[in-house]
Structure formats: structure tokens, C-alpha cells
Write a protein that holds these residues in place. Structure first.
Motif, PDB file in Angstrom:
ATOM      1  N   THR A   1      28.986  78.891  30.880  1.00 43.11           N
ATOM      2  CA  THR A   1      29.840  80.276  30.007  1.00 43.11           C
ATOM      3  C   THR A   1      29.218  81.658  30.872  1.00 43.11           C
ATOM      4  OG1 THR A   1      27.987  81.002  28.487  1.00 43.11           O
ATOM      5  CG2 THR A   1      30.360  79.993  27.541  1.00 43.11           C
ATOM      6  N   ALA A   2      28.109  81.539  31.710  1.00 44.54           N
ATOM      7  CA  ALA A   2      28.267  83.120  32.586  1.00 44.54           C
ATOM      8  C   ALA A   2      28.202  83.051  34.041  1.00 44.54           C
ATOM      9  CB  ALA A   2      27.188  83.794  31.347  1.00 44.54           C
ATOM     10  N   SER A   3      28.152  81.974  33.907  1.00 45.84           N
ATOM     11  CA  SER A   3      28.288  81.002  35.681  1.00 45.84           C
ATOM     12  C   SER A   3      26.862  81.535  35.828  1.00 45.84           C
ATOM     13  CB  SER A   3      29.117  82.627  36.921  1.00 45.84           C
ATOM     14  OG  SER A   3      30.351  81.892  36.138  1.00 45.84           O
ATOM     15  N   ASN A   4      25.232  80.681  35.762  1.00 48.50           N
ATOM     16  CA  ASN A   4      23.909  81.303  36.062  1.00 48.50           C
ATOM     17  C   ASN A   4      23.403  80.198  36.283  1.00 48.50           C
ATOM     18  OD1 ASN A   4      23.867  83.656  34.383  1.00 48.50           O
ATOM     19  ND2 ASN A   4      23.486  82.306  32.227  1.00 48.50           N
ATOM     20  N   ALA A   5      24.436  78.980  36.154  1.00 52.37           N
ATOM     21  CA  ALA A   5      24.496  77.094  36.706  1.00 52.37           C
ATOM     22  C   ALA A   5      25.234  77.544  38.871  1.00 52.37           C
ATOM     23  CB  ALA A   5      24.555  76.377  35.978  1.00 52.37           C
ATOM     24  N   ALA A   6      26.194  77.524  38.584  1.00 50.11           N
ATOM     25  CA  ALA A   6      27.117  77.397  39.541  1.00 50.11           C
ATOM     26  C   ALA A   6      26.179  78.600  40.337  1.00 50.11           C
ATOM     27  CB  ALA A   6      28.541  78.197  39.092  1.00 50.11           C
ATOM     28  N   MET A   7      26.119  79.591  40.258  1.00 52.70           N
ATOM     29  CA  MET A   7      25.156  81.520  41.224  1.00 52.70           C
ATOM     30  C   MET A   7      23.687  80.757  41.684  1.00 52.70           C
ATOM     31  SD  MET A   7      26.507  84.896  39.602  1.00 52.70           S
ATOM     32  CE  MET A   7      25.284  84.513  37.971  1.00 52.70           C
ATOM     33  N   THR A   8      22.828  80.101  40.755  1.00 51.87           N
ATOM     34  CA  THR A   8      21.852  79.032  41.500  1.00 51.87           C
ATOM     35  C   THR A   8      22.131  77.850  42.365  1.00 51.87           C
ATOM     36  OG1 THR A   8      20.881  79.305  39.129  1.00 51.87           O
ATOM     37  CG2 THR A   8      19.744  77.765  40.400  1.00 51.87           C
ATOM     38  N   TYR A   9      22.930  77.693  41.852  1.00 53.31           N
ATOM     39  CA  TYR A   9      23.009  76.711  43.031  1.00 53.31           C
ATOM     40  C   TYR A   9      23.893  76.343  44.436  1.00 53.31           C
ATOM     41  CZ  TYR A   9      20.641  73.318  40.380  1.00 53.31           C
ATOM     42  OH  TYR A   9      19.639  72.262  39.156  1.00 53.31           O
ATOM     43  N   GLY A  10      24.699  77.956  43.935  1.00 53.92           N
ATOM     44  CA  GLY A  10      25.964  78.330  44.865  1.00 53.92           C
ATOM     45  C   GLY A  10      27.388  77.477  45.142  1.00 53.92           C
ATOM     46  N   ALA A  11      27.221  77.074  43.809  1.00 55.54           N
ATOM     47  CA  ALA A  11      28.114  76.095  43.528  1.00 55.54           C
ATOM     48  C   ALA A  11      30.248  77.034  43.288  1.00 55.54           C
ATOM     49  CB  ALA A  11      28.193  75.434  42.201  1.00 55.54           C
ATOM     50  N   TYR A  12      30.391  77.711  44.639  1.00 50.00           N
ATOM     51  CA  TYR A  12      31.476  78.470  44.526  1.00 50.00           C
ATOM     52  C   TYR A  12      33.237  78.172  44.755  1.00 50.00           C
ATOM     53  CZ  TYR A  12      27.306  81.678  45.264  1.00 50.00           C
ATOM     54  OH  TYR A  12      26.702  82.265  45.424  1.00 50.00           O
ATOM     55  N   SER A  13      32.797  76.830  44.959  1.00 49.06           N
ATOM     56  CA  SER A  13      34.751  76.144  44.805  1.00 49.06           C
ATOM     57  C   SER A  13      34.497  74.623  43.379  1.00 49.06           C
ATOM     58  CB  SER A  13      34.962  75.379  46.490  1.00 49.06           C
ATOM     59  OG  SER A  13      33.909  74.864  47.183  1.00 49.06           O
ATOM     60  N   LEU A  14      35.090  74.221  43.607  1.00 50.68           N
ATOM     61  CA  LEU A  14      35.067  72.969  42.865  1.00 50.68           C
ATOM     62  C   LEU A  14      35.923  71.609  43.286  1.00 50.68           C
ATOM     63  CD1 LEU A  14      35.962  75.097  39.538  1.00 50.68           C
ATOM     64  CD2 LEU A  14      33.462  74.323  40.307  1.00 50.68           C
ATOM     65  N   PRO A  15      35.579  70.972  42.835  1.00 53.60           N
ATOM     66  CA  PRO A  15      34.845  70.133  42.469  1.00 53.60           C
ATOM     67  C   PRO A  15      33.449  70.308  43.039  1.00 53.60           C
ATOM     68  CG  PRO A  15      35.692  68.251  42.513  1.00 53.60           C
ATOM     69  CD  PRO A  15      36.567  69.425  43.402  1.00 53.60           C
ATOM     70  N   THR A  16      32.103  70.773  43.310  1.00 53.74           N
ATOM     71  CA  THR A  16      31.243  70.528  44.226  1.00 53.74           C
ATOM     72  C   THR A  16      29.928  69.376  43.504  1.00 53.74           C
ATOM     73  OG1 THR A  16      31.563  72.833  45.058  1.00 53.74           O
ATOM     74  CG2 THR A  16      29.202  71.726  45.192  1.00 53.74           C
ATOM     75  N   THR A  17      29.281  68.897  44.215  1.00 53.83           N
ATOM     76  CA  THR A  17      28.590  67.597  43.246  1.00 53.83           C
ATOM     77  C   THR A  17      27.353  67.897  44.072  1.00 53.83           C
ATOM     78  OG1 THR A  17      30.441  66.157  42.818  1.00 53.83           O
ATOM     79  CG2 THR A  17      28.548  65.470  42.856  1.00 53.83           C
ATOM     80  N   PHE A  18      25.827  67.860  43.247  1.00 58.87           N
ATOM     81  CA  PHE A  18      24.505  67.383  43.590  1.00 58.87           C
ATOM     82  C   PHE A  18      24.167  66.347  43.380  1.00 58.87           C
ATOM     83  CE2 PHE A  18      25.633  72.300  44.036  1.00 58.87           C
ATOM     84  CZ  PHE A  18      25.207  72.729  44.928  1.00 58.87           C
ATOM     85  N   PHE A  19      23.148  65.485  44.481  1.00 61.29           N
ATOM     86  CA  PHE A  19      22.538  64.666  44.525  1.00 61.29           C
ATOM     87  C   PHE A  19      21.629  65.205  44.127  1.00 61.29           C
ATOM     88  CE2 PHE A  19      26.624  63.785  46.068  1.00 61.29           C
ATOM     89  CZ  PHE A  19      26.446  62.495  44.899  1.00 61.29           C
ATOM     90  N   ILE A  20      19.883  65.580  43.036  1.00 58.76           N
ATOM     91  CA  ILE A  20      19.025  65.445  42.835  1.00 58.76           C
ATOM     92  C   ILE A  20      17.990  64.173  43.381  1.00 58.76           C
ATOM     93  CG2 ILE A  20      17.671  67.649  42.081  1.00 58.76           C
ATOM     94  CD1 ILE A  20      20.327  68.148  41.892  1.00 58.76           C
ATOM     95  N   ASP A  21      16.785  64.208  43.255  1.00 55.14           N
ATOM     96  CA  ASP A  21      15.844  63.112  43.492  1.00 55.14           C
ATOM     97  C   ASP A  21      14.928  63.156  42.410  1.00 55.14           C
ATOM     98  OD1 ASP A  21      14.059  64.972  44.680  1.00 55.14           O
ATOM     99  OD2 ASP A  21      13.929  63.835  46.335  1.00 55.14           O
ATOM    100  N   ALA A  22      14.580  61.994  41.851  1.00 54.06           N
ATOM    101  CA  ALA A  22      13.626  62.058  40.714  1.00 54.06           C
ATOM    102  C   ALA A  22      12.040  62.996  40.737  1.00 54.06           C
ATOM    103  CB  ALA A  22      13.135  60.883  40.460  1.00 54.06           C
ATOM    104  N   GLU A  23      12.145  63.864  42.146  1.00 52.29           N
ATOM    105  CA  GLU A  23      11.138  64.742  42.073  1.00 52.29           C
ATOM    106  C   GLU A  23      11.517  66.357  41.887  1.00 52.29           C
ATOM    107  OE1 GLU A  23      10.935  62.477  44.879  1.00 52.29           O
ATOM    108  OE2 GLU A  23       9.324  61.097  43.283  1.00 52.29           O
ATOM    109  N   GLY A  24      13.083  66.328  41.966  1.00 50.37           N
ATOM    110  CA  GLY A  24      13.749  67.985  41.313  1.00 50.37           C
ATOM    111  C   GLY A  24      14.265  68.077  43.213  1.00 50.37           C
ATOM    112  N   CYS A  25      14.449  67.677  44.127  1.00 47.59           N
ATOM    113  CA  CYS A  25      14.838  68.309  45.588  1.00 47.59           C
ATOM    114  C   CYS A  25      16.365  67.506  45.611  1.00 47.59           C
ATOM    115  CB  CYS A  25      14.155  67.156  46.843  1.00 47.59           C
ATOM    116  SG  CYS A  25      12.056  67.794  46.170  1.00 47.59           S
ATOM    117  N   ALA A  26      16.898  68.532  45.977  1.00 46.95           N
ATOM    118  CA  ALA A  26      17.868  68.511  46.593  1.00 46.95           C
ATOM    119  C   ALA A  26      18.741  67.569  47.836  1.00 46.95           C
ATOM    120  CB  ALA A  26      19.412  69.897  46.288  1.00 46.95           C
TER     121      ALA A  26
END
Length: 118
Positions: A69-94
Motif C-alpha cells: 500500500t505504500a510502495s515499500n516493496a516495489a521501491m526496495t526491489y526496483g519493480a517499476y513496471s508490471l508485472p515483474t517477477t524475481f526468483f530468490i534462492d533459499a539463501e535469500g539471493c536474487a
């Protein structure tokens, strides 16, 4: 170590987002115990909590939906166009990022990069 994550940014008014969602639902039903699916709705601008949750209910999707609701996640990940999908491993690395609608094959390729069935 956590689970691998498929992180998707979407909005209900976004045609390409709507196109790829059945594939995400199918993979969630198949692999939801092994992979964390995070479907993040960009709940700003022309999207509302009501329009987004109504869309999910109408389509019968059961994957986890979160509302940015505040675009925090979008800004954190730089998701500026939709849709955007990230694949993140079990260690937390994109590991990979896909911008725009992806096919079931591309979704599977991304999953294969972060998840190895036991």
C-alpha cells in the motif's frame, strides 16, 4: 536457510499480469510446500485493496497475496513496471528477474534456477 521464493509484483488492471497468473496458481498448487510464492499487489494509484482482493476472489486464486500500500516493496526491489517477477534462492539471493508477462515455460525455468526437487 529458508525456502526459495517466487516474488511477483502485479496489479488487477494490468493485462499482462492477468495473463500469467493461472501459471503461477498452477505452480503454487504443485510446489507451494517447497517454494514460497509471494504475489505482491501494487496497491497504489488506480489499484485499491478492494479491487485487488475482489479480482483474486473472482479468479479463485489461492496463492498468498500481499498488498504493497505504500510502495515499500516495489521501491526496495526496483519493480517499476508490471508485472515483474524475481526468483530468490533459499539463501535469500536474487538469482533472476523477469520484467513483463512470463510464460509457463519461463516460470519453470526460473523455478529450476532456485529449486532442486529432493
Amino acid at each position: 536457510v529458508g525456502k526459495p521464493i517466487v516474488l511477483n509484483f502485479w496489479a488487477s488492471w494490468c493485462g499482462p499480469c492477468q495473463m500469467e497468473m493461472p501459471d503461477f496458481q498452477e505452480k503454487y498448487l504443485e510446489l507451494g510446500d517447497e517454494i514460497q510464492f509471494l504475489m505482491v499487489n501494487i496497491t497504489t494509484g488506480r489499484e485499491t485493496l478492494e479491487s485487488a482482493s475482489q479480482f483474486i476472489a473472482q479468479q479463485g486464486y489461492t496463492f498468498p497475496v500481499f498488498y504493497d500500500t505504500a510502495s515499500n516493496a516495489a521501491m526496495t526491489y526496483g519493480a517499476y513496471s508490471l508485472p515483474t517477477t524475481f526468483f530468490i534462492d533459499a539463501e535469500g539471493c536474487a538469482i533472476a528477474k523477469a520484467t513483463g508477462a512470463i510464460s509457463a515455460d519461463i516460470l519453470q525455468q526460473g523455478i529450476d534456477m532456485i529449486y532442486t526437487p529432493q
